[in-house]
Design an enzyme around this catalytic site. Structure first.
Site, mmCIF file in Angstrom:
data_model
loop_
_atom_site.group_PDB
_atom_site.id
_atom_site.type_symbol
_atom_site.label_atom_id
_atom_site.label_comp_id
_atom_site.label_asym_id
_atom_site.label_seq_id
_atom_site.Cartn_x
_atom_site.Cartn_y
_atom_site.Cartn_z
ATOM 1 N N ASN A 11 5.136 18.879 -2.115
ATOM 2 C CA ASN A 11 3.981 19.230 -2.943
ATOM 3 C C ASN A 11 3.030 18.040 -2.932
ATOM 4 O OD1 ASN A 11 2.122 19.974 -4.824
ATOM 5 N ND2 ASN A 11 3.524 19.975 -6.579
ATOM 6 N N TRP A 12 1.965 18.186 -2.168
ATOM 7 C CA TRP A 12 1.042 17.064 -2.007
ATOM 8 C C TRP A 12 0.170 16.837 -3.243
ATOM 9 C CZ3 TRP A 12 -1.424 17.609 3.600
ATOM 10 C CH2 TRP A 12 -0.412 17.436 4.546
ATOM 11 N N LYS A 13 0.146 17.798 -4.148
ATOM 12 C CA LYS A 13 -0.724 17.706 -5.341
ATOM 13 C C LYS A 13 -2.170 17.439 -4.871
ATOM 14 C CE LYS A 13 3.329 16.494 -7.926
ATOM 15 N NZ LYS A 13 3.971 15.840 -9.044
ATOM 16 N N HIS A 32 3.607 25.136 -11.996
ATOM 17 C CA HIS A 32 3.996 23.721 -11.978
ATOM 18 C C HIS A 32 3.695 23.118 -13.350
ATOM 19 C CE1 HIS A 32 4.090 19.465 -11.035
ATOM 20 N NE2 HIS A 32 4.801 19.780 -9.972
ATOM 21 N N GLU A 36 2.380 20.450 -14.206
ATOM 22 C CA GLU A 36 1.034 19.871 -14.325
ATOM 23 C C GLU A 36 0.003 20.968 -14.591
ATOM 24 O OE1 GLU A 36 1.223 17.732 -10.629
ATOM 25 O OE2 GLU A 36 2.762 16.447 -11.523
ATOM 26 N N GLU A 87 12.232 21.479 -12.252
ATOM 27 C CA GLU A 87 11.579 20.176 -12.268
ATOM 28 C C GLU A 87 11.513 19.641 -13.693
ATOM 29 O OE1 GLU A 87 8.982 19.661 -8.513
ATOM 30 O OE2 GLU A 87 7.705 20.354 -10.136
ATOM 31 N N GLY A 112 7.335 12.044 -10.950
ATOM 32 C CA GLY A 112 6.455 10.894 -10.730
ATOM 33 C C GLY A 112 6.863 9.658 -11.510
ATOM 34 N N SER A 122 11.098 13.069 -8.526
ATOM 35 C CA SER A 122 11.477 11.779 -7.926
ATOM 36 C C SER A 122 12.589 11.896 -6.891
ATOM 37 C CB SER A 122 11.865 10.763 -9.017
ATOM 38 O OG SER A 122 10.780 10.564 -9.900
ATOM 39 N N GLY A 171 7.262 15.523 -4.476
ATOM 40 C CA GLY A 171 5.884 15.062 -4.652
ATOM 41 C C GLY A 171 5.640 13.801 -3.848
ATOM 42 N N GLY A 172 5.697 12.662 -4.518
ATOM 43 C CA GLY A 172 5.361 11.362 -3.916
ATOM 44 C C GLY A 172 5.942 11.132 -2.533
HETATM 45 P P1 13P Z 1 7.610 13.565 -7.587
HETATM 46 O O1 13P Z 1 8.532 13.816 -6.430
HETATM 47 O O2 13P Z 1 6.451 12.691 -7.255
HETATM 48 O O3 13P Z 1 8.373 13.121 -8.812
HETATM 49 O O4 13P Z 1 6.953 14.995 -7.968
HETATM 50 C C1 13P Z 1 7.771 16.083 -8.146
HETATM 51 C C2 13P Z 1 6.923 17.290 -8.281
HETATM 52 O O5 13P Z 1 6.243 17.473 -9.276
HETATM 53 C C3 13P Z 1 6.911 18.243 -7.166
HETATM 54 O O6 13P Z 1 6.276 19.414 -7.521
#
Ligand code: 13P
Length: 256
Positions: free
Chosen positions: A13-15, A99, A101, A171, A177, A217, A238-239
Site C-alpha cells: 500500500n503505497w498510500k 483503511h 487512515e 491492521e 507506521g 510495520s 506500507g513503508g
Molecule cells: P506500515 O507498513 O507503514 O506500518 O503501514 C501499514 C499499512 O497501513 C498498510 O495499509
C-alpha cells in the site's frame, strides 16, 4: 499461511507516495528482484494517478494493481471521487476499502465500507477490507468486540459467493507506521477471530478459503514469522513496500 485452502497475497500500500514516473521506476526495479512467485499473489495499491503507468509496467509480470479507495455510487455529483467502473476500465483488479487512515481522516464509516464492498463486487473488483483496533481499544480489552463488529458490518448483505472474492486485512492502528509490529501471536489471534466471525455466518468451507492479511510495520525481518502463522495469509505493507529491496524480500519470504 495455509496453502492448501487459500492464496497468500502480499500487497504493497503505497498510500500518498510516488508520482507516475516514480511508480514506473519502482515497479521496474521490483521486477528485477522478485523471484519465482509460486505461492503468493502480489498486489500494488497505488495512488489513482499512478494506475495507468502501473498497469503498463506490470503487463509482463504477475503483479495486480489495486486502487486505495473508491466511491460506492456509479456516477454523479461527487467532486473528487472515482467509481468502481472507472477503475475496472483501467485494468484495476483490487481495491482497498476502509483503511484506518480513510476511517480517521476522511469520514469512512462501517456503513460506507459495506456500500463500497458491494459496489466493488458488482463491478468485478476484489475488495481488500481493512479492520483494526486503536491502542485505546486494545488497552480497554475490547479488541475482539470491535473487530467482530467491523467484520459483521462490512459483510452486511454479502452472499457466500461474493465473500469468496473478498480479502481481509487486519491492521492494528497502533502498529501502522510506528515500527511497532503486533507479535505473531497477537496478529494470529485476531486473524483467527476474523475467520471465526466469517465461519459463524458462512460456514467452515467458505471461511477457510478467505485470505486474511496482516498489516502494520511488516518488514523483511518480521515477515517470515508472521506468515508462518496458519491464519495469516499475507501482508498489507506500507513503508516497506516503497523500497524494492524490502518489498521483494517480503514477497520472496512468502514464496519459501
Ligand atoms: P506500515 O507498513 O507503514 O506500518 O503501514 C501499514 C499499512 O497501513 C498498510 O495499509
Amino acid at each position: 499461511m495455509n496453502r492448501k485452502y487459500r492464496r497468500t497475497i502480499i500487497a504493497g500500500n503505497w498510500k500518498m507516495n510516488k508520482t507516475p514516473a516514480e511508480a514506473k521506476a519502482l515497479i521496474e526495479e521490483l521486477k528485477t528482484k522478485v523471484g519465482k512467485q509460486k505461492w503468493c499473489d502480489v498486489v500494488l495499491c497505488v495512488p489513482f494517478v499512478d494506475i495507468p503507468a502501473a498497469i503498463r509496467a506490470t503487463r509482463d509480470a504477475k503483479i495486480s494493481i489495486a486502487a486505495q479507495n473508491m466511491h460506492f455510487e456509479k456516477s454523479g455529483a461527487f467532486t473528487g471521487e472515482v467509481s468502481a467502473d472507472m477503475l475496472k476500465e483501467l485494468g484495476v483488479k483490487y481495491v482497498v476499502i476502509g483503511h484506518s487512515e480513510r476511517r480517521e481522516y476522511f469520514g469512512e464509516t462501517d456503513k460506507t465500507v459495506n456500500l463500497k464492498v458491494k459496489a466493488a463486487l458488482e463491478n468485478g473488483l476484489r475488495p481488500i477490507v481493512c479492520v483494526g483496533e486503536s491502542l485505546d481499544q486494545r488497552e480497554s480489552d475490547i479488541t475482539a468486540e470491535h473487530i467482530t463488529m467491523q467484520v459483521k458490518l462490512a459483510l452486511a448483505d454479502i452472499t457466500a459467493d461474493q465473500l469468496r472474492k473478498i480479502v481481509f486485512a487486519y491492521e492494528p492502528i497502533w502498529a501502522i507506521g510506528t515500527g511497532k509490529t503486533a507479535t505473531a501471536e497477537q496478529a494470529s489471534e485476531v486473524c483467527g477471530l476474523i475467520r471465526a466471525v466469517i465461519r459463524a455466518k458462512y460456514g467452515a468451507r467458505v471461511a477457510r478459503s478467505v485470505t486474511i492479511q496482516y498489516g502494520g510495520s511488516m518488514n523483511p525481518k518480521n515477515a517470515a514469522e508472521l506468515l508462518a502463522q496458519l491464519d495469516i495469509d499475507g501482508g498489507l505493507i506500507g513503508g516497506a513496500s516503497l523500497k524494492a529491496d524490502d518489498f521483494a524480500a517480503i514477497i520472496n519470504a512468502a514464496n519459501q
